[in-house]
Structure formats: C-alpha cells, structure tokens
Write a protein that holds these residues in place. Structure first.
Motif, mmCIF file in Angstrom:
data_model
loop_
_atom_site.group_PDB
_atom_site.id
_atom_site.type_symbol
_atom_site.label_atom_id
_atom_site.label_comp_id
_atom_site.label_asym_id
_atom_site.label_seq_id
_atom_site.Cartn_x
_atom_site.Cartn_y
_atom_site.Cartn_z
ATOM 1 N N GLN A 98 70.284 67.600 37.130
ATOM 2 C CA GLN A 98 69.575 67.713 35.847
ATOM 3 C C GLN A 98 68.146 67.214 36.060
ATOM 4 O O GLN A 98 67.297 67.972 36.500
ATOM 5 C CB GLN A 98 70.358 67.022 34.749
ATOM 6 N N CYS A 99 67.872 65.931 35.811
ATOM 7 C CA CYS A 99 66.506 65.490 36.135
ATOM 8 C C CYS A 99 66.290 65.484 37.639
ATOM 9 O O CYS A 99 65.171 65.604 38.117
ATOM 10 C CB CYS A 99 66.213 64.109 35.550
ATOM 11 N N GLY A 100 67.377 65.318 38.400
ATOM 12 C CA GLY A 100 67.294 65.403 39.854
ATOM 13 C C GLY A 100 66.914 64.114 40.556
ATOM 14 O O GLY A 100 66.860 64.088 41.780
ATOM 15 N N PHE A 101 66.696 63.056 39.818
ATOM 16 C CA PHE A 101 66.262 61.814 40.469
ATOM 17 C C PHE A 101 67.346 61.256 41.380
ATOM 18 O O PHE A 101 67.079 60.792 42.482
ATOM 19 C CB PHE A 101 65.854 60.777 39.415
ATOM 20 N N CYS A 102 68.588 61.348 40.913
ATOM 21 C CA CYS A 102 69.691 60.794 41.706
ATOM 22 C C CYS A 102 70.133 61.734 42.811
ATOM 23 O O CYS A 102 70.849 61.331 43.729
ATOM 24 C CB CYS A 102 70.889 60.540 40.793
ATOM 25 N N CYS A 134 73.679 57.942 38.326
ATOM 26 C CA CYS A 134 73.091 59.109 37.660
ATOM 27 C C CYS A 134 73.032 58.830 36.164
ATOM 28 O O CYS A 134 74.012 58.391 35.579
ATOM 29 C CB CYS A 134 73.935 60.356 37.920
ATOM 30 N N ARG A 135 71.885 59.086 35.582
ATOM 31 C CA ARG A 135 71.728 58.838 34.145
ATOM 32 C C ARG A 135 72.050 60.074 33.321
ATOM 33 O O ARG A 135 72.129 60.008 32.104
ATOM 34 C CB ARG A 135 70.295 58.430 33.830
ATOM 35 N N CYS A 136 72.143 61.236 33.961
ATOM 36 C CA CYS A 136 72.139 62.483 33.198
ATOM 37 C C CYS A 136 73.461 63.229 33.109
ATOM 38 O O CYS A 136 73.762 63.811 32.086
ATOM 39 C CB CYS A 136 71.129 63.462 33.787
ATOM 40 N N THR A 137 74.210 63.273 34.185
ATOM 41 C CA THR A 137 75.268 64.295 34.262
ATOM 42 C C THR A 137 76.633 63.849 33.784
ATOM 43 O O THR A 137 77.511 64.679 33.610
ATOM 44 C CB THR A 137 75.443 64.771 35.720
HETATM 45 S S1 FES Z 1 70.462 64.159 37.299
HETATM 46 FE FE1 FES Z 1 69.153 62.726 36.297
HETATM 47 S S2 FES Z 1 69.733 60.796 37.143
HETATM 48 FE FE2 FES Z 1 71.161 62.201 37.924
#
Ligand code: FES
Ligand code: FES
Length: 160
Positions: A98-102, A134-137
């Motif tokens: 998602q945001c791709g940070f992780c 991961c904050r998003c998935t």
């Molecule tokens: S995809 Fe956003 S922190 Fe994992």
C-alpha cells in the motif's frame, strides 16, 4: 574513510564515509539504492532490512565501517534485472503493497523464510515476519503474498 564492499553482487567503493554512518544511509544517500526504507532508524520496524553476508539485518543498526569486505544484498538485488523475484511479484499481485514503506523489509524477510521453507505454516510466516511492522495492510494480504510466492517457488523447484 573509504569503504569497499560487495553490494548486490557488485564490488563497490564509497569515499568520504563517516564511520558512524549507518549502512542504510550509505545505501540510500551514497549508492543510489533507495529501496531500503528509513522508517524508525532504531531497529524497531524492519523496513530497512537487507541481507548482510546472507543473514537479514536492520541496515539502520549497522555502522558503515562494519560492512568492509562483506556482502550486502538489498531488495533491489533480489530482482533479476527487470524481472521481479517471485516474492516481489506476489506482493504486487496480492495487494500487499500500500504505502510501501514496510515492503522492502518484508520482501527480504519473506525471501529469507522461503529460502529455508517453501511451504511455511501461517504461524511460521507470522514468526518470520514478526520484526517487520506494517501500518497499512492488516497483514492478511502480506500473508497471502508469502503463501502465493512459496507455492510458486515450490512448483518451480519440483519442475527442475
Ligand atoms: S504498506 Fe504501508 S506500512 Fe506497510
Ligand atoms: S528503519 Fe531500520 S528498523 Fe526501522
């Protein structure tokens, strides 16, 4: 100081490195490899995970001076030129990004797990990825991606 190390299979020299600089900083700011992400810089989130001599490590906790004459593989180094590694491909297909940070750290951690065990149980996947936040998935899509990639790698191994 100058450091000489092998990055993604290529011998590299980097000058003017401060000994206390992190490997993560060197990769991102001096080597043009921004795949490894800087999210916490404290060894807590796993987003900066790379292989160091074949063992996953948080590059934010590794001092640049420690990588002299060692081998570093980043998330960029897992792909075969323009072809994504099956783990990377599965993350894309399963919506695990998602945001791709992780994502870079999770891809390296999943790659390491599947190199040892291509059909891990869900608890084994969760344990292997426990150091990667991961904050998003909500993690389900990440687990899906690891299962899919493991299945494909197992099929490819069986077909050899
Ligand atoms: S995809 Fe956003 S922190 Fe994992
Ligand atoms: S940035 Fe290295 S563990 Fe979070």
């Amino acid at each position: 100081m100058r450091i000489t190390t092998t990055i993604n299979g290529e011998r590299r020299e980097v000058d003017d490195v401060w000994e206390g600089e992190s490997l993560l900083y060197v990769l991102r700011e001096r080597m043009g490899l921004p795949g490894s992400k800087n999210a916490c810089e404290q060894g807590e989130c796993g987003s900066c995970t790379v292989y160091l001599d074949g063992v996953p490590a948080c590059s934010c906790l590794v001092a640049a001076g420690q990588v002299e004459d060692r081998e570093v593989t980043t998330v960029e180094g897992l792909a075969d030129r323009d072809t994504l590694h099956p783990v990377q491909q599965a993350f894309v297909e399963c919506g695990a990004v998602q945001c791709g940070f992780c994502t870079p750290g999770l891809v390296v951690a999943a790659h390491d797990l599947l190199a040892r065990c291509q059909r891990p149980s869900d608890p084994e996947i969760r344990e292997a990825l426990a150091g990667n936040l991961c904050r998003c998935t909500g993690y389900e899509k990440i687990l899906d991606a690891v299962r899919v990639a493991g299945g494909r790698l197992a099929e490819a191994t069986a077909g050899q």
